[in-house]
Design an enzyme around this catalytic site. Structure first.
Site, mmCIF file in Angstrom:
data_model
loop_
_atom_site.group_PDB
_atom_site.id
_atom_site.type_symbol
_atom_site.label_atom_id
_atom_site.label_comp_id
_atom_site.label_asym_id
_atom_site.label_seq_id
_atom_site.Cartn_x
_atom_site.Cartn_y
_atom_site.Cartn_z
ATOM 1 N N GLY A 1 65.715 91.824 75.372
ATOM 2 C CA GLY A 1 64.436 91.368 75.879
ATOM 3 C C GLY A 1 64.339 91.370 77.394
ATOM 4 O O GLY A 1 65.333 91.533 78.106
ATOM 5 N N SER A 2 63.129 91.165 77.851
ATOM 6 C CA SER A 2 62.827 91.304 79.277
ATOM 7 C C SER A 2 63.427 90.177 80.104
ATOM 8 O O SER A 2 63.921 90.399 81.209
ATOM 9 C CB SER A 2 61.313 91.330 79.463
ATOM 10 O OG SER A 2 60.746 92.372 78.706
ATOM 11 N N VAL A 3 63.388 88.946 79.585
ATOM 12 C CA VAL A 3 63.904 87.824 80.362
ATOM 13 C C VAL A 3 65.404 87.968 80.583
ATOM 14 O O VAL A 3 65.907 87.865 81.702
ATOM 15 C CB VAL A 3 63.585 86.479 79.671
ATOM 16 C CG1 VAL A 3 64.215 85.329 80.429
ATOM 17 C CG2 VAL A 3 62.080 86.271 79.567
ATOM 18 N N GLU B 1 75.767 92.538 72.733
ATOM 19 C CA GLU B 1 75.455 93.383 71.580
ATOM 20 C C GLU B 1 74.650 94.595 72.011
ATOM 21 O O GLU B 1 74.685 95.625 71.380
ATOM 22 C CB GLU B 1 74.777 92.594 70.452
ATOM 23 C CG GLU B 1 73.552 91.841 70.867
ATOM 24 C CD GLU B 1 72.924 91.031 69.724
ATOM 25 O OE1 GLU B 1 73.651 90.565 68.836
ATOM 26 O OE2 GLU B 1 71.703 90.861 69.748
ATOM 27 N N ASN C 1 60.887 88.276 65.359
ATOM 28 C CA ASN C 1 61.856 89.360 65.188
ATOM 29 C C ASN C 1 62.970 88.965 64.214
ATOM 30 O O ASN C 1 63.146 89.577 63.185
ATOM 31 C CB ASN C 1 62.462 89.752 66.533
ATOM 32 C CG ASN C 1 61.412 90.288 67.499
ATOM 33 O OD1 ASN C 1 60.373 90.783 67.080
ATOM 34 N ND2 ASN C 1 61.671 90.176 68.780
ATOM 35 N N GLY D 1 71.766 88.345 66.903
ATOM 36 C CA GLY D 1 73.111 87.872 67.226
ATOM 37 C C GLY D 1 73.117 86.553 67.960
ATOM 38 O O GLY D 1 74.181 86.049 68.316
#
Lengths: 506, 506
Positions: B268-270, B291, B381, B385
């Protein structure tokens, strides 16, 4: 000096450290972080805490207490009620301290039992000023031998500034040799844990420390508070039978053999009853790799069903304790006491493929489990090792009766009021009604199994009603809920003393 | 045959297996359980799934699809929307399949990514009829070399009855050698995973199978769907800076060194922005053990900050993919692709002492985290992990902006509407407002840190109001809540499009 004490105190330089419990207790100051031995009311420090209770009658002071797990009443009732405990971790199971936790008088850090050692290494728990450690002996070569539990004592001993020993001569010397103490190095500098079989010994017979850290030795004869488990009843017997049949089906499916996999069973009467169920079964050569060995395990050893049992504590009823302590030689090569970091280590639980059986307080129609908080707010005991085991086990089983309080409470609810084990960590659920095998299922596939097989008949219709309306309301989302109503069963219970809907309406 | 294909197909006996995508797709039957390669839209099978989409225009059939993690649109949009997928696991991230999951059309088994391999071994996932596996080459000695992800492909290959290869020649041959494939034996018969340093290689360069299992080879030139991450904005930049300062404080406290510990950062972006923040920092010799490797990691390698990076997938934006693929030799000894069982293994995460950074959807005042379900019901989503890492990491960090939807949603709520990570698994929380270090704290000690440091100013008063009344109502229980109100912020949002209380009243 008594001959028995002389024999138990092998390291002669320590003889000068023998003091009274009051003198030892005087070493502890207001604000200290104190580690104590003890796990499930076994092997806990007792006489120094009781001396602290006395001291508290004339002096105001508070300490933080970290242990292996739950202690007997000396600490978790008397010391707590004396107002001495500011903060407590990582587990308790006594009504005395529980009430103080739920009235805001004691801060309680409920934590996974395998996590504590890492937090000590990082200094998050600590700095530990004192460790009060019950020991059965200190050997000539300087090994401190714990009594009937190991818990966190080795890591506390490594990091504590001072160690106070309660040399408890009421425990038999034959305990020497049953411990297996292995302490991993720091993270990033550590080897793999060298165990590939639950029956392996990988460490020392005791705890090695710099003798200069031992500041006081108090002689004690205080016995442990006995285990409080109750004998199996008809319903726990039914649950045991259901579980045995499940294992038989797993064998038929080729997923298990008659030796099963190493068994972990949580603290408590239900888990103990389930183990008891193996006694008259065809299973054999069983291995137990658990955090606590209760009565059932020794009965299974006697019955020739269990060939080896390892844990971090032995907690027995008074009667069985006498029998086991009187015949310890017979069990010596069949049992082993490890640190809780090892007994509960994710690395080993996953590698060895444990079957884990733990108790749920309540669970929901999607398989989330609450094992700690009554109605979402009031702490019962704590998560203990259940998370370590359930998450990493080959087979994570939760057991609970389908109802409580004579039927006023359904253990199966639309949404649990607190989550300790998520839907991802719960493989199988067993109640006296039946079994739900949730492995590989999506949330909506789990619902019929949980309601139909596990819920009490009094609540099935009410559960279906909630679920069907939740599917309708969301358009069949991944996990249908009606948030306005999700916790309404608990609200109903608080207001009307029952989770039954008709009564609420009446 | 093309020279390039001849070169990529080292095992000559397989040349006869080359077929069209349609021919390969014809091998798959209604009801089959199909494993597919692919993890975070990298290395996924594409042309055979698209042939299945074509086939579905004239034929009704359904299959179960298990992968490493999220796939590109070929499967998780087109194949799903064609109605071919009955059940999907263990992760997805595409609006196409997400909508079908939340309308009850696709069953979705959202699971810890490290758990899948054990479930395959036990037959809970399976029996796997086919594995569709994207490969960059098959070597002379029979190693199938995956492309830019490994995921679950090795365990699928071991257990699948048939294997269909998509030999994708658009991936550079220089990928050969960057994989490190190690597959543990069965539980109970397994050695310790022989890795004590995240930079170690412990396995093979590819997947070895009985060549007779390979039933079809399809030549492909389809590129991966590019990564969808957006560049850092002011707020993610602020979060990165907060986190860097936290690491500096940990170094001062003696808990970390300038090399930190191996870093895991979620998809993700963050998370990507946080990693980007290291570029201009004083930290060096960093190791990434994650991961997925996103753009930021390669930028940090270029900047000389990261000396080694391991994961189970490489997911890049189009621009960076070109740059990396054009210079793969430069990165070859600095990167490594493992199975997701190894990248996410509790044994290694705990042993190596990872620092894990993952994204929360919402979190509550006691530190419980929801990372999957919008308003408790709608799947976003999946847990991916994040649970493997947060539970076992040395330092489990969750990041989120304090608000969403322009302020209509507070990411910090009284009670999360779904729990993925319990209070026991969340060490540190970072929002653009600040940081809450929850380690070693009891629930009521966490509340002021979370509200004061992390909540958006618009919601602080409302959070305090709830908490204070909950303390009052329960008499300060371990975890104060008012169950009637605990989920009312989400209910308010559904009804009034905001979590703000005043608006609700108006």
């Amino acid at each position: 000096m008594d001959a028995i004490i002389q024999k138990r105190l092998g390291l002669k330089e320590l003889e000068s450290k023998i003091v009274t419990a009051d003198e030892a207790a005087a070493l502890i100051s207001n604000g200290d972080v104190v580690g104590m031995s003890g796990f499930t009311r076994a092997g806990d420090a007792k006489v120094v805490p009781m001396a602290l209770v006395e001291r508290a009658k004339n002096e105001k002071f508070k300490i933080d207490v970290y242990t292996g797990a739950s202690l007997g009443p000396e600490v978790d009732k008397y010391l707590a009620e004396a107002g001495v405990i500011r903060k407590r971790g990582p587990f308790q199971g006594d009504a005395g301290i529980r009430n103080l936790i739920n009235s805001g008088d004691v801060l309680y850090v409920d934590a996974h039992l395998s996590h504590n050692a890492e937090l000590v290494r990082q200094g998050i728990i600590g700095p530990i000023k004192h460790l009060i450690l019950e020991a059965v002996a200190i050997t000539e070569d300087g090994f401190i031998i714990p009594t009937n539990s190991v818990g966190n004592s080795p890591i506390f001993a490594e990091y504590a500034e001072n160690i106070i020993i309660e040399l408890n001569i009421s425990h038999p010397e034959a305990l020497v040799g049953i411990h297996d103490i292995y302490v991993p190095a720091e993270q990033g500098k550590r080897e793999a844990i060298p165990m590939t079989d639950a029956m392996q010994r990988i460490g020392d017979i005791g705890i090695k420390v710099d003798p200069a850290k031992i500041k006081a030795i108090v002689i004690s004869e205080e016995p442990d508070a006995p285990s409080l488990i109750v004998p199996p009843d008809e319903e726990t017997q039914t649950m045991a039978n259901i579980l045995l049949d499940f294992f038989r089906d797993e064998i038929k499916a080729g997923r298990l053999t008659k030796q099963l996999m190493p068994l972990q069973s949580g603290v408590g009467s239900v888990a103990n009853a389930v183990l008891d169920g193996f006694a008259d079964s065809e299973f054999e050569d069983l291995v137990v790799a658990s955090e606590v060995l209760q009565d059932a395990v020794f009965n299974l050893i006697d019955a020739g069903k269990v060939k080896f049992a390892a844990a971090t504590s032995i907690t027995l009823t008074e009667e069985l304790q006498k029998k086991v302590y009187g015949n310890l030689e017979k069990y010596a090569d069949k049992i082993c006491l490890r640190t809780q970091e090892i007994s509960n280590h994710p690395e080993l639980i996953r590698r060895l493929g444990l079957i884990s059986i733990n108790t749920a307080l309540e669970l929901d129609i999607y398989g989330n489990v609450n094992s700690t908080h009554v109605s979402g707010t009031r702490m019962m005991n704590g998560i203990g090792g259940s998370g370590d085991f359930a998450r990493n086990a080959r087979l994570g089983i939760f057991v609970t009766k389908s109802y409580a309080k004579g039927g006023a409470i359904s253990s199966i609810v639309p949404m649990v009021s607190h989550v300790d084990h998520t839907e991802h960590d719960v493989d199988v659920i067993v109640t006296e009604q039946g079994i739900a095998d949730l492995r590989g299922l999506a949330p909506k596939e789990r619902v019929p199994l949980i309601i139909e097989n596990c819920a009490h008949p009094d609540y099935k219709e009410q559960l279906w009603d909630y679920y069907n309306r939740a599917v309708e309301a969301t358009g069949s989302h991944q996990t249908p809920h009606i948030l306005e109503e999700a916790l309404s069963w608990h609200v109903n219970l608080a207001k009307n003393k029952t989770m039954k809907k008709e009564v609420a309406k009446a």
